[in-house]
Design an enzyme around this catalytic site. Structure first.
Site, PDB file in Angstrom:
ATOM      1  N   SER A  91      46.191   2.744 162.439  1.00  0.00           N
ATOM      2  CA  SER A  91      46.989   1.966 161.486  1.00  0.00           C
ATOM      3  C   SER A  91      47.137   2.787 160.215  1.00  0.00           C
ATOM      4  O   SER A  91      46.142   3.227 159.639  1.00  0.00           O
ATOM      5  CB  SER A  91      46.320   0.633 161.158  1.00  0.00           C
ATOM      6  OG  SER A  91      46.918   0.043 160.016  1.00  0.00           O
ATOM      7  N   GLY A  92      48.378   2.968 159.780  1.00  0.00           N
ATOM      8  CA  GLY A  92      48.614   3.756 158.581  1.00  0.00           C
ATOM      9  C   GLY A  92      48.120   3.066 157.318  1.00  0.00           C
ATOM     10  O   GLY A  92      47.426   3.679 156.489  1.00  0.00           O
ATOM     11  N   SER A  93      48.468   1.790 157.140  1.00  0.00           N
ATOM     12  CA  SER A  93      48.054   1.092 155.920  1.00  0.00           C
ATOM     13  C   SER A  93      46.542   0.975 155.848  1.00  0.00           C
ATOM     14  O   SER A  93      45.945   1.136 154.773  1.00  0.00           O
ATOM     15  CB  SER A  93      48.708  -0.292 155.844  1.00  0.00           C
ATOM     16  OG  SER A  93      48.308  -1.101 156.925  1.00  0.00           O
ATOM     17  N   ASP A 253      54.248  -7.688 158.682  1.00  0.00           N
ATOM     18  CA  ASP A 253      53.488  -6.691 157.940  1.00  0.00           C
ATOM     19  C   ASP A 253      54.011  -6.674 156.508  1.00  0.00           C
ATOM     20  O   ASP A 253      55.212  -6.582 156.277  1.00  0.00           O
ATOM     21  CB  ASP A 253      53.674  -5.322 158.590  1.00  0.00           C
ATOM     22  CG  ASP A 253      52.672  -4.284 158.114  1.00  0.00           C
ATOM     23  OD1 ASP A 253      52.358  -4.274 156.904  1.00  0.00           O
ATOM     24  OD2 ASP A 253      52.229  -3.465 158.928  1.00  0.00           O
ATOM     25  N   GLY A 258      52.659   1.802 158.585  1.00  0.00           N
ATOM     26  CA  GLY A 258      52.511   3.247 158.725  1.00  0.00           C
ATOM     27  C   GLY A 258      52.731   3.742 160.140  1.00  0.00           C
ATOM     28  O   GLY A 258      53.444   4.730 160.365  1.00  0.00           O
ATOM     29  N   THR A 259      52.139   3.061 161.142  1.00  0.00           N
ATOM     30  CA  THR A 259      52.388   3.460 162.523  1.00  0.00           C
ATOM     31  C   THR A 259      53.828   3.152 162.905  1.00  0.00           C
ATOM     32  O   THR A 259      54.445   3.887 163.690  1.00  0.00           O
ATOM     33  CB  THR A 259      51.408   2.762 163.479  1.00  0.00           C
ATOM     34  OG1 THR A 259      51.425   1.350 163.231  1.00  0.00           O
ATOM     35  CG2 THR A 259      49.998   3.286 163.299  1.00  0.00           C
TER      36      THR A 259
END
Length: 341
Positions: A91-93, A253, A258-259
Site C-alpha cells: 500500500s502506497g499511502s 480511498d 499509491g498502488t
C-alpha cells in the site's frame, strides 16, 4: 486499568488516508519473510486487526501497519499492512505513513535534507527517499513493486448497469479500471456513496467473469479495488488526472491511492499514453495528490511491467495506548452494516 493486552500506536494519515502505525505490544509473528508473516497473522492472529480497525477503536476508513524486524538483511524495517477486510501485499499511502512515523518518532535516525530507507513489505522490498526539514518529513517518494496491466479494454456485463469496458492491473494490489464519466460520475465527494455501490457491483462481476492472478504468486489474486478514472490531460508539467478508488470493503480511498496510481501508470504505459520519466499527478476524490513516474521497465513472469515511483506526504495525528479490558463484550470489535458494507 485491568487491561489484559496493550498495543502502542502512532496515528498517521497520508494525503487524507488513515495509516496508523503499531510500534509496540505485538508478540512474535512466525514466518521466513513478510509475506509468510502476513499469512500467519491472517490465519492465527487476526484478532489484532479486529481490535485495531473495527469499532469501537476503528472504522471502515482505518488502516494499520505493524512494525517488525526485517526478514531481508537489506531492509531497515519490516511491516505488515492491515486493512479492515484484508492484508494487502503493498500500500502506497500506508508505506508513506510508516516511513514518516519511523523518522519523526526517532525509531530510525533522520538525516536532513534526505533520508533513504529500504522497507520490507509483504509484496517485496520498497525503497523510499524522504525529504526532511527541521525534524519533519515533508515528502516520501517510494519505489513500488513492479506494476503491470492484465486485461485491457475488455467488455464485461454488470447486473443493473449493463455492458462496460474495464482494464485490470496489479500495482501492489489487484485493480479494475473504469471510465468515471461513462458511468455518470464527476468524482466529487457527494457521489462517494453511489460510487461505492456501483464499484462493488463491478468488482463482483469482474471477479466472476475474469481470472485475475499474479503470474509469480498465485496467492495474490482477484480484484480488490475499482478505480473510477477521470480523463488524463497533458499539461506543461506532464500528465494530470483524477480518480476515486473504491477499496475492498466498499468505501472510497481518501488519498489518490499509491498502488492504484502505480496501476494507472502500468495501464497508461501499456496503452502508449505515458513514457518513462514523465510526471503523472493523480488527484483523489478529496483533492489530495500523489506525484508519480515510471523509472524503469521489467518483466513479471511473461508480462511487461513498469517500475513506478509515487510521492506524497504523511502527518502524525496522535500517540495512543490501546487496551483490552477482559470484561468488555466487544473488546475485539464489531461491525454494523449501516456503515460497513
Amino acid at each position: 486499568m485491568r487491561w489484559s493486552r496493550k498495543i502502542s500506536v502512532v496515528g498517521a494519515h497520508a494525503e487524507g488516508e488513515v495509516g496508523n502505525v503499531v510500534v509496540g505490544g505485538i508478540p512474535h509473528i512466525p514466518g521466513e519473510n513478510m509475506f509468510e508473516k502476513k499469512e500467519y497473522m491472517e490465519s492465527h492472529m487476526d484478532e489484532i486487526r479486529q481490535m485495531l480497525l473495527f469499532e469501537p477503536r476503528g472504522g471502515p476508513f482505518h488502516n494499520a501497519n505493524i512494525l517488525l524486524p526485517p526478514s531481508d538483511p537489506r531492509a531497515d524495517m519490516g511491516y505488515i499492512i492491515m486493512e479492515t477486510t484484508e492484508y494487502p501485499p503493498m500500500s502506497g499511502s500506508n508505506t508513506i505513513c510508516v516511513a514518516t512515523v519511523l523518522l519523526e518518532t526517532g525509531i530510525l535516525p533522520m538525516q536532513e535534507p534526505i533520508t533513504k530507507l529500504v522497507l520490507d513489505a509483504p509484496g517485496g522490498l520498497i525503497s523510499v527517499v524522504c525529504t526532511c526539514y527541521n525534524g519533519k518529513v515533508t515528502q516520501v517518494e517510494l519505489t513500488n513493486v513492479p506494476a503491470f496491466a492484465i486485461h485491457l479494454d475488455t467488455c464485461i456485463e454488470v447486473p443493473g448497469i449493463g455492458s462496460i469496458t474495464v482494464d485490470t492491473s496489479y500495482g501492489g494490489m489487484m485493480f479494475a479500471h473504469v471510465n468515471a464519466e461513462k458511468l455518470g460520475f464527476r468524482i466529487s465527494p457527494d457521489e462517494a456513496h453511489e460510487m461505492c455501490l456501483v464499484g462493488q457491483k463491478i468488482k463482483k462481476a469482474v471477479n466472476e467473469q475474469f481470472t485475475v492472478v499474479h503470474p509469480e504468486n498465485e496467492k495474490i489474486r482477484d480484484v480488490s479495488n475499482i478505480i473510477f478514472e477521470g480523463p488524463v490531460e497533458r499539461v506543461e508539467s506532464g500528465l494530470v488526472s483524477k480518480n476515486g478508488t473504491v477499496v475492498l470493503h466498499g468505501r472510497l480511498d481518501r488519498s489518490p491511492c499509491g498502488t492504484g496510481t502505480s496501476a494507472r501508470l502500468a495501464v497508461m504505459a501499456a496503452k502508449g499514453i505515458i513514457d518513462r520519466g514523465e510526471r503523472f499527478e493523480n488527484e483523489s476524490i478529496t483533492g489530495t495528490k500523489f506525484v508519480s513516474r515510471i523509472v524503469g521497465h521489467t518483466k513479471v513472469g511473461q508480462k511487461d511491467a513498469v517500475i513506478p515511483t509515487v510521492a506524497g506526504q504523511a502527518w502524525i495525528t496522535g500517540i495512543m495506548e490501546l487496551g483490552i479490558d477482559p470484561t468488555d463484550p466487544v473488546a475485539y470489535g464489531h461491525r454494523v452494516s449501516d456503515i460497513w458494507f
